[in-house]
Design a protein around this motif. Structure first.
Motif, PDB file in Angstrom:
ATOM      1  N   THR A   4       0.841  -1.201   0.000  1.00  0.00           N
ATOM      2  CA  THR A   4       0.000   0.000   0.000  1.00  0.00           C
ATOM      3  C   THR A   4       0.872   1.244   0.000  1.00  0.00           C
ATOM      4  N   ARG A   5       0.262   2.384  -0.317  1.00  0.00           N
ATOM      5  CA  ARG A   5       1.021   3.627  -0.381  1.00  0.00           C
ATOM      6  C   ARG A   5       1.645   3.963   0.972  1.00  0.00           C
ATOM      7  N   ASN A   6       0.874   3.837   2.048  1.00  0.00           N
ATOM      8  CA  ASN A   6       1.398   4.191   3.372  1.00  0.00           C
ATOM      9  C   ASN A   6       2.518   3.256   3.798  1.00  0.00           C
ATOM     10  N   SER A   7       2.293   1.954   3.633  1.00  0.00           N
ATOM     11  CA  SER A   7       3.324   1.001   4.058  1.00  0.00           C
ATOM     12  C   SER A   7       4.567   1.128   3.183  1.00  0.00           C
ATOM     13  N   GLY A   8       4.382   1.414   1.891  1.00  0.00           N
ATOM     14  CA  GLY A   8       5.532   1.627   1.011  1.00  0.00           C
ATOM     15  C   GLY A   8       6.362   2.824   1.444  1.00  0.00           C
ATOM     16  N   LEU A   9       5.663   3.898   1.829  1.00  0.00           N
ATOM     17  CA  LEU A   9       6.367   5.088   2.283  1.00  0.00           C
ATOM     18  C   LEU A   9       7.144   4.803   3.558  1.00  0.00           C
ATOM     19  N   TRP A  10       6.525   4.095   4.492  1.00  0.00           N
ATOM     20  CA  TRP A  10       7.208   3.792   5.747  1.00  0.00           C
ATOM     21  C   TRP A  10       8.417   2.884   5.526  1.00  0.00           C
ATOM     22  N   MET A  11       8.304   1.939   4.606  1.00  0.00           N
ATOM     23  CA  MET A  11       9.439   1.062   4.311  1.00  0.00           C
ATOM     24  C   MET A  11      10.573   1.851   3.648  1.00  0.00           C
ATOM     25  N   ALA A  12      10.225   2.766   2.746  1.00  0.00           N
ATOM     26  CA  ALA A  12      11.239   3.584   2.088  1.00  0.00           C
ATOM     27  C   ALA A  12      11.967   4.460   3.107  1.00  0.00           C
ATOM     28  N   LEU A  13      11.209   5.047   4.026  1.00  0.00           N
ATOM     29  CA  LEU A  13      11.816   5.880   5.066  1.00  0.00           C
ATOM     30  C   LEU A  13      12.699   5.043   5.990  1.00  0.00           C
ATOM     31  N   LEU A  14      12.231   3.843   6.324  1.00  0.00           N
ATOM     32  CA  LEU A  14      13.009   2.962   7.199  1.00  0.00           C
ATOM     33  C   LEU A  14      14.358   2.627   6.573  1.00  0.00           C
ATOM     34  N   GLY A  15      14.359   2.335   5.258  1.00  0.00           N
ATOM     35  CA  GLY A  15      15.618   2.016   4.588  1.00  0.00           C
ATOM     36  C   GLY A  15      16.614   3.161   4.669  1.00  0.00           C
ATOM     37  N   GLY A  16      16.151   4.395   4.406  1.00  0.00           N
ATOM     38  CA  GLY A  16      17.046   5.548   4.474  1.00  0.00           C
ATOM     39  C   GLY A  16      17.588   5.785   5.867  1.00  0.00           C
ATOM     40  N   ILE A  17      16.732   5.605   6.876  1.00  0.00           N
ATOM     41  CA  ILE A  17      17.160   5.824   8.263  1.00  0.00           C
ATOM     42  C   ILE A  17      18.179   4.777   8.692  1.00  0.00           C
ATOM     43  N   LEU A  18      17.982   3.522   8.289  1.00  0.00           N
ATOM     44  CA  LEU A  18      18.942   2.466   8.636  1.00  0.00           C
ATOM     45  C   LEU A  18      20.316   2.742   8.009  1.00  0.00           C
ATOM     46  N   LEU A  19      20.324   3.174   6.747  1.00  0.00           N
ATOM     47  CA  LEU A  19      21.594   3.477   6.083  1.00  0.00           C
ATOM     48  C   LEU A  19      22.323   4.619   6.780  1.00  0.00           C
ATOM     49  N   TRP A  20      21.570   5.642   7.165  1.00  0.00           N
ATOM     50  CA  TRP A  20      22.175   6.774   7.866  1.00  0.00           C
ATOM     51  C   TRP A  20      22.667   6.373   9.259  1.00  0.00           C
ATOM     52  N   ALA A  21      21.843   5.604   9.982  1.00  0.00           N
ATOM     53  CA  ALA A  21      22.181   5.255  11.362  1.00  0.00           C
ATOM     54  C   ALA A  21      23.415   4.361  11.447  1.00  0.00           C
ATOM     55  N   GLY A  22      23.723   3.632  10.376  1.00  0.00           N
ATOM     56  CA  GLY A  22      24.892   2.756  10.402  1.00  0.00           C
ATOM     57  C   GLY A  22      26.150   3.379   9.844  1.00  0.00           C
ATOM     58  N   TRP A  23      26.068   4.649   9.390  1.00  0.00           N
ATOM     59  CA  TRP A  23      27.210   5.254   8.686  1.00  0.00           C
ATOM     60  C   TRP A  23      28.156   5.938   9.671  1.00  0.00           C
ATOM     61  N   PRO A  24      29.476   5.936   9.362  1.00  0.00           N
ATOM     62  CA  PRO A  24      30.404   6.661  10.231  1.00  0.00           C
ATOM     63  C   PRO A  24      29.992   8.127  10.365  1.00  0.00           C
ATOM     64  N   SER A  25      30.136   8.697  11.553  1.00  0.00           N
ATOM     65  CA  SER A  25      30.841   8.129  12.685  1.00  0.00           C
ATOM     66  C   SER A  25      29.903   7.538  13.740  1.00  0.00           C
ATOM     67  N   SER A  26      28.785   6.967  13.307  1.00  0.00           N
ATOM     68  CA  SER A  26      27.884   6.244  14.200  1.00  0.00           C
ATOM     69  C   SER A  26      28.501   4.895  14.564  1.00  0.00           C
ATOM     70  N   PRO A  27      28.310   4.436  15.809  1.00  0.00           N
ATOM     71  CA  PRO A  27      28.825   3.130  16.195  1.00  0.00           C
ATOM     72  C   PRO A  27      27.904   1.978  15.778  1.00  0.00           C
ATOM     73  N   LEU A  28      26.779   2.280  15.112  1.00  0.00           N
ATOM     74  CA  LEU A  28      25.771   1.263  14.786  1.00  0.00           C
ATOM     75  C   LEU A  28      26.008   0.653  13.411  1.00  0.00           C
ATOM     76  N   THR A  29      27.264   0.365  13.093  1.00  0.00           N
ATOM     77  CA  THR A  29      27.634  -0.123  11.767  1.00  0.00           C
ATOM     78  C   THR A  29      26.883  -1.392  11.380  1.00  0.00           C
ATOM     79  N   LEU A  30      26.563  -2.246  12.338  1.00  0.00           N
ATOM     80  CA  LEU A  30      25.898  -3.515  12.038  1.00  0.00           C
ATOM     81  C   LEU A  30      24.544  -3.321  11.358  1.00  0.00           C
ATOM     82  N   LEU A  31      23.933  -2.163  11.518  1.00  0.00           N
ATOM     83  CA  LEU A  31      22.643  -1.911  10.864  1.00  0.00           C
ATOM     84  C   LEU A  31      22.755  -1.979   9.350  1.00  0.00           C
ATOM     85  N   LEU A  32      23.941  -1.703   8.811  1.00  0.00           N
ATOM     86  CA  LEU A  32      24.107  -1.719   7.362  1.00  0.00           C
ATOM     87  C   LEU A  32      23.938  -3.116   6.781  1.00  0.00           C
TER      88      LEU A  32
END
Length: 531
Positions: A4-32
């Protein structure tokens, strides 16, 4: 099942947030290792390629903005343009994967995605709009002990590791949904765990013994800490800045000092490169070197050369009919001579523009660039100290994120990497932290010491295993001195460069050709008549 449109949007946002949260200099590298799963899910559950393009663009734009927002501190219009354009280009491998899924099985489609993305990263390393800051393999800069095998693969190996993990974990989730806790599910889960753990274990065993070229000498790096928006290029302060650089250096050098390193454009004058000895403003620099004849000085400078005719598209016409080329350079001085390397990996916009964007030159000139862009060296120029201590790989500004490019210097018997950079354009942001951390990967790939001089920080020394031996904090004036060894050990990566990226590109081309053949064959098939 269509998302659905809403769930697609939330999944797209989740992907971007995970990529950002795992990037240096964050210690959450495993999220990548799971960050691409939302996009993989959207590819399977979105019926229209146009909708999938929209979801993937949201993910990649969010990743770009959250991770490299600091680019806009130098130029808001330039930063916004970079975010929009880079995110658009990043969608291409994902769209190729979306179409590939219809003609290949699940396993081969996953392999295709891996080689498509790695091919994109390789291309993004090697064209005029290059911006490889978000190469996936850079993400392990905070964890050098995980990736000691970069001496064989370079950062491409890290990209492969992340992509393979994401494809496997997604297939594990699919198998669980389809079969529950079946034998196939447990086999896939075990493969994913091995994929995560094996490279880290392997790192323990690949630290080779290094071959020392000669006795060790100490190197001094200087961090002058001049604000590039105010002090650094202020008219009337050039002499004071040069004298201060000399004073900081003089306080640290001793009889064992072989090399002093100043940052990018440390020479506070635009100089004619073939008249450096005659330049009256540089008399204090030559005096410093004559008082210390055992010392060589590596510094950044902004240079010019005059020509009677146009020698390249970067040459600008002068009122007298001649032409001038500009360079962002690294210069190695001794008491009587100078060797010069012109930066070759230029920053899109301020330093270089493809011919089709040359009309934007006046815009970027306002942000420290040049109207026609800088000219560059066409070959890797190793700088040899005249005191016979080091053969230097010079990396100016963000050239230090190009592992394959620096490997070509090391292939020419360079035994020390010197990074001269500014990093002050973006203020106290993640930009300078990420840039410094990426240098740790270059040390591992080449098994060479890195001496890094950054105008406002972070200046540091990095050993051949990616460990930081000393560093100066951000926004602090000071110097560092470290005894360094010239190591001549040649790594597999030094010898063969980005071979893994090249292999991925060949594989991607094969997939695309087969895909094209299947599409053409599908269109030629006659439709079956209904009974």
């Amino acid at each position: 099942m269509n998302v659905t449109r809403n769930s697609g949007l939330w999944m797209a946002l989740l992907g971007g947030i995970l990529l950002w949260a795992g990037w240096p200099s964050s210690p959450l590298t495993l999220l990548l290792f799971v960050a691409w799963v939302p996009l993989l899910y959207l590819a399977d559950t979105t019926g229209s390629w146009k909708k999938f393009f929209g979801w993937s663009y949201i993910t990649l734009l969010l990743w770009n903005v959250l991770t490299t927002w600091w680019v806009a501190k130098a130029s808001v219009p330039g930063g916004i343009g970079a975010f929009l354009a880079n995110s658009l280009i990043m969608c291409l491998p994902w769209l190729a994967y979306f179409f590939t899924r219809a003609h290949f099985n699940r396993f081969l489609s996953g392999v295709a995605l891996i080689v498509y993305w790695m091919t994109f990263e390789w291309i993004h390393l090697n064209w005029d709009l290059s911006w490889p800051w978000l190469t996936l393999g850079n993400a392990f800069a905070l964890h050098p002990n995980w990736v000691q095998w970069y001496e064989y693969t370079g950062a491409a190996g890290g990209s492969l590791w992340i992509l393979l993990s994401n494809v496997l974990v997604y297939h594990v989730l699919l198998r669980y949904r389809e079969e529950g806790r079946s034998t196939g599910y447990f086999k896939l889960a075990a493969a994913w765990v091995l994929t995560l753990g094996t490279p880290i274990i392997l790192s323990v065993f690949v630290k080779q013994q290094l071959t020392l070229l000669h006795n060790k000498y100490n190197v001094v790096v200087v961090q002058p800490n001049y604000d590039p928006w105010d002090t650094k290029f202020a008219a009337g302060k050039e002499e004071m800045q040069l004298q201060e650089l000399i004073s900081l250096s003089q306080k640290q050098i001793d009889a064992e000092t072989a090399l002093v390193v100043w940052p990018e454009t440390a020479i506070p004058y635009t100089v004619l490169e073939d008249q450096l000895r005659e330049n009256l403003f540089l008399k204090p620099l030559w005096g410093f070197l004559q008082r210390n004849p055992h010392v060589n000085l590596l510094t950044g400078l902004e240079g010019r050369r005059l020509f009677p005719t146009r020698v390249s598209r970067f040459a600008q016409k002068l009122p007298d009919g001649g032409f001038v080329e500009g360079y962002n350079s690294a210069a190695l001085f001794d008491s009587t001579s100078v060797q010069i390397y012109h930066k070759s990996k230029l920053v899109p916009g301020p330093e270089v523009l493809p011919a089709f964007l040359s009309f934007m030159g006046p815009v970027f000139e306002k942000f420290g660039g040049t109207m026609g862009g800088y000219a560059r060296d066409t070959t890797e120029r190793v700088l040899h100290t005249t005191n016979h201590t080091f053969n230097i790989t010079p990396a100016v500004c963000y050239e230090s994120i190009y592992g394959g490019y620096l490997s070509r210097f090391n292939r020419k018997d360079a035994d020390l990497i010197c990074i001269v950079t500014n990093d002050g354009w973006w203020g106290d942001t993640q930009g300078y932290r990420q840039h410094m951390q990426y240098a740790r990967l270059r040390a591992i790939e080449s098994r060479k010491w890195v001496a890094r001089s950054a105008n406002t920080g972070i200046s540091c020394f990095i050993d051949p295993y990616g460990n930081i031996a000393q560093q100066l904090s951000w926004n602090k004036q000071g110097t560092l001195k470290q005894t360094l060894a010239a190591f001549v050990s040649e790594t597999f990566y030094t010898r063969y460069g980005d071979w893994l990226f090249c292999a991925a590109a060949v594989s991607a081309l094969a997939f695309l050709l087969i895909l094209l053949y299947k599409v053409i064959l599908y269109k030629k098939r006659p439709l079956k008549k209904s009974s």
